[in-house]
Design an enzyme around this catalytic site. Sequence first.
Site, short mmCIF file in Angstrom:
data_model
loop_
_atom_site.label_atom_id
_atom_site.label_comp_id
_atom_site.label_asym_id
_atom_site.label_seq_id
_atom_site.Cartn_x
_atom_site.Cartn_y
_atom_site.Cartn_z
CB SER A 299 59.09 37.23 55.26
OG SER A 299 58.24 36.17 55.68
CE1 TYR B 279 61.46 59.83 54.91
CE2 TYR B 279 63.30 60.12 56.44
CZ TYR B 279 62.59 60.52 55.33
OH TYR B 279 63.02 61.61 54.61
CE1 TYR C 188 57.25 32.86 54.11
CE2 TYR C 188 56.57 30.94 52.83
CZ TYR C 188 57.44 32.00 53.04
OH TYR C 188 58.49 32.20 52.17
CG ASP D 227 67.54 41.42 58.85
OD1 ASP D 227 67.60 40.80 57.77
OD2 ASP D 227 67.12 40.91 59.92
CB THR E 117 64.88 34.28 60.66
OG1 THR E 117 64.58 35.19 59.58
CG2 THR E 117 63.60 33.91 61.37
CE LYS F 14 52.81 43.50 64.29
NZ LYS F 14 53.11 43.78 65.71
CG PHE G 189 69.75 31.93 52.33
CD1 PHE G 189 71.04 31.68 51.88
CD2 PHE G 189 68.68 31.29 51.69
CE1 PHE G 189 71.25 30.82 50.81
CE2 PHE G 189 68.89 30.43 50.63
CZ PHE G 189 70.17 30.20 50.18
CB ALA H 21 60.94 38.11 48.47
P1 NAD Z 1 65.90 34.39 56.02
O1 NAD Z 1 65.12 34.05 57.25
O2 NAD Z 1 67.31 33.97 55.95
O3 NAD Z 1 65.85 35.96 55.74
C1 NAD Z 1 64.78 36.79 56.10
C2 NAD Z 1 65.35 38.03 56.74
O4 NAD Z 1 64.29 38.94 57.06
C3 NAD Z 1 66.06 37.72 58.08
O5 NAD Z 1 67.33 38.32 58.10
C4 NAD Z 1 65.13 38.32 59.12
O6 NAD Z 1 65.82 38.72 60.28
C5 NAD Z 1 64.52 39.48 58.34
N1 NAD Z 1 63.23 39.94 58.87
C6 NAD Z 1 62.12 39.18 59.12
N2 NAD Z 1 61.13 39.96 59.59
C7 NAD Z 1 61.62 41.23 59.62
C8 NAD Z 1 61.07 42.48 60.00
N3 NAD Z 1 59.81 42.59 60.47
N4 NAD Z 1 61.84 43.60 59.89
C9 NAD Z 1 63.11 43.50 59.43
N5 NAD Z 1 63.69 42.34 59.07
C10 NAD Z 1 62.95 41.22 59.16
O7 NAD Z 1 65.08 33.79 54.78
P2 NAD Z 1 65.43 33.78 53.23
O8 NAD Z 1 65.46 32.38 52.79
O9 NAD Z 1 66.59 34.66 52.95
O10 NAD Z 1 64.10 34.43 52.62
C11 NAD Z 1 64.07 35.79 52.21
C12 NAD Z 1 62.76 36.10 51.53
O11 NAD Z 1 62.60 35.23 50.41
C13 NAD Z 1 61.54 35.88 52.42
O12 NAD Z 1 60.60 36.91 52.17
C14 NAD Z 1 60.99 34.55 51.97
O13 NAD Z 1 59.61 34.46 52.15
C15 NAD Z 1 61.36 34.55 50.49
N6 NAD Z 1 61.49 33.18 49.98
C16 NAD Z 1 62.59 32.41 50.24
C17 NAD Z 1 62.67 31.11 49.74
C18 NAD Z 1 63.87 30.23 49.96
O14 NAD Z 1 63.85 29.08 49.50
N7 NAD Z 1 64.94 30.67 50.59
C19 NAD Z 1 61.59 30.58 49.01
C20 NAD Z 1 60.47 31.38 48.81
C21 NAD Z 1 60.44 32.68 49.28
#
Ligand code: NAD
Length: 320
Positions: free
Chosen positions: A75, A62, A145, A31, A35, A91, A11, A114
């Site tokens: 994440s 890399y 988390y 990615d 998720t 992880k 997102f 983030a």
């Molecule tokens: P999201 O789940 O839509 O995006 C996370 C992306 O990371 C996904 O595309 C997932 O496939 C990818 N990903 C996860 N683990 C991975 C890995 N090991 N290797 C490669 N890709 C991986 O979530 P989001 O809302 O877009 O959140 C993005 C970041 O922002 C996260 O780190 C989250 O903790 C942080 N965050 C988001 C919010 C929010 O309200 N949306 C609030 C606080 C923090």
Amino acid sequence: MRILITGAAGFLGSHLSDRFLADGHSVVGIDNFITGSPDNIAHLVGEPRFEFFRHDVSTFTYVAGPLDGILHFASPASPVDYLEHPIPTLKVGALGTHNALGMAKAKDARFLLASTSEVYGDPKVHPQPESYWGHVNPVGPRGVYDEAKRFAEAMTMAYHRYHGVDTRIVRIFNTYGPRMRQHDGRVVSNFIVQALKGEALTIFGDGSQTRSFCYVSDLVEGIYRTFMHGDSEPTNLGNPEEYTVRQLADLIIELTGAAIDVVHHPLPEDDPRVRQPDITKARRLLSWEPKMTVRDGLSRTIEYFRQVLAAERPSVAAGT
Ligand code: NAD
Ligand code: UDP
């Protein structure tokens, strides 16, 4: 600049990719789709300044060629997602952050983490300033988390202090908008999709717990400014307008015009009672504050989900 964004198909990562590309930079996205979705970056196929690699950043990572910046967004972020993937969440917060920082050091690139309002846990200080150390249960279900992100912050500061890497930490508060997944389990997407399907809204607990909801374009602007002009200490980014979950449900019912009710489900363990960012620092350092009202942001998000559902079931679009 050539910028690496981990979690680029998520997102926030996909909106950030759009933002850096719109400003003339090149973006390398990574990615593993745990998720995220290829749909979020499908519009970038054929864009010569966008490269993409499907890869798990918790394993050795890399990227060939120079990098000016790394934004580590990979994440799972929704409680439903990280409870379903507890170990990958730990992880990516630990090993993934270490790998991303190692690359920033090797490439002499600026690094932005983030992080999240969850580092404050179920807060005893309200609203939450960056100086608050938080109140987190390390062994509760959300600990996977919260503690991963707290470790990631500590690791980021260590790379800054010990290796001299130019780092940023943004503590993001609940953010919503187009490209959230329909079933990601977060309250805004749940309520909107339920309302558009004519289903009762699922309020967890009595609905008196609060959250502060930031529209995605405001957040992306805050991240961009932090990356360009921020400092190495954590910066809260979010919308200080605070709502109870019950108020949010009522607003979504009003904005969708849905004739539906609410049902109450048990409150999940360790669900924070209150959450509101103190954004004094972002206002002062970045001249940043959210512009979008919650009412307007929700209306746009409702429109987005209307289209998503209409693509699946034409009758939803027609409101029948
Ligand atoms: P999201 O789940 O839509 O995006 C996370 C992306 O990371 C996904 O595309 C997932 O496939 C990818 N990903 C996860 N683990 C991975 C890995 N090991 N290797 C490669 N890709 C991986 O979530 P989001 O809302 O877009 O959140 C993005 C970041 O922002 C996260 O780190 C989250 O903790 C942080 N965050 C988001 C919010 C929010 O309200 N949306 C609030 C606080 C923090
Ligand atoms: N929530 C709810 N109904 C839902 C989903 C969530 O009442 O269908 C509540 C949840 O218990 C929490 C708040 O809404 O108090 C925000 O939940 P979300 O999962 O969006 O994010 P959190 O802020 O807890 O990380």
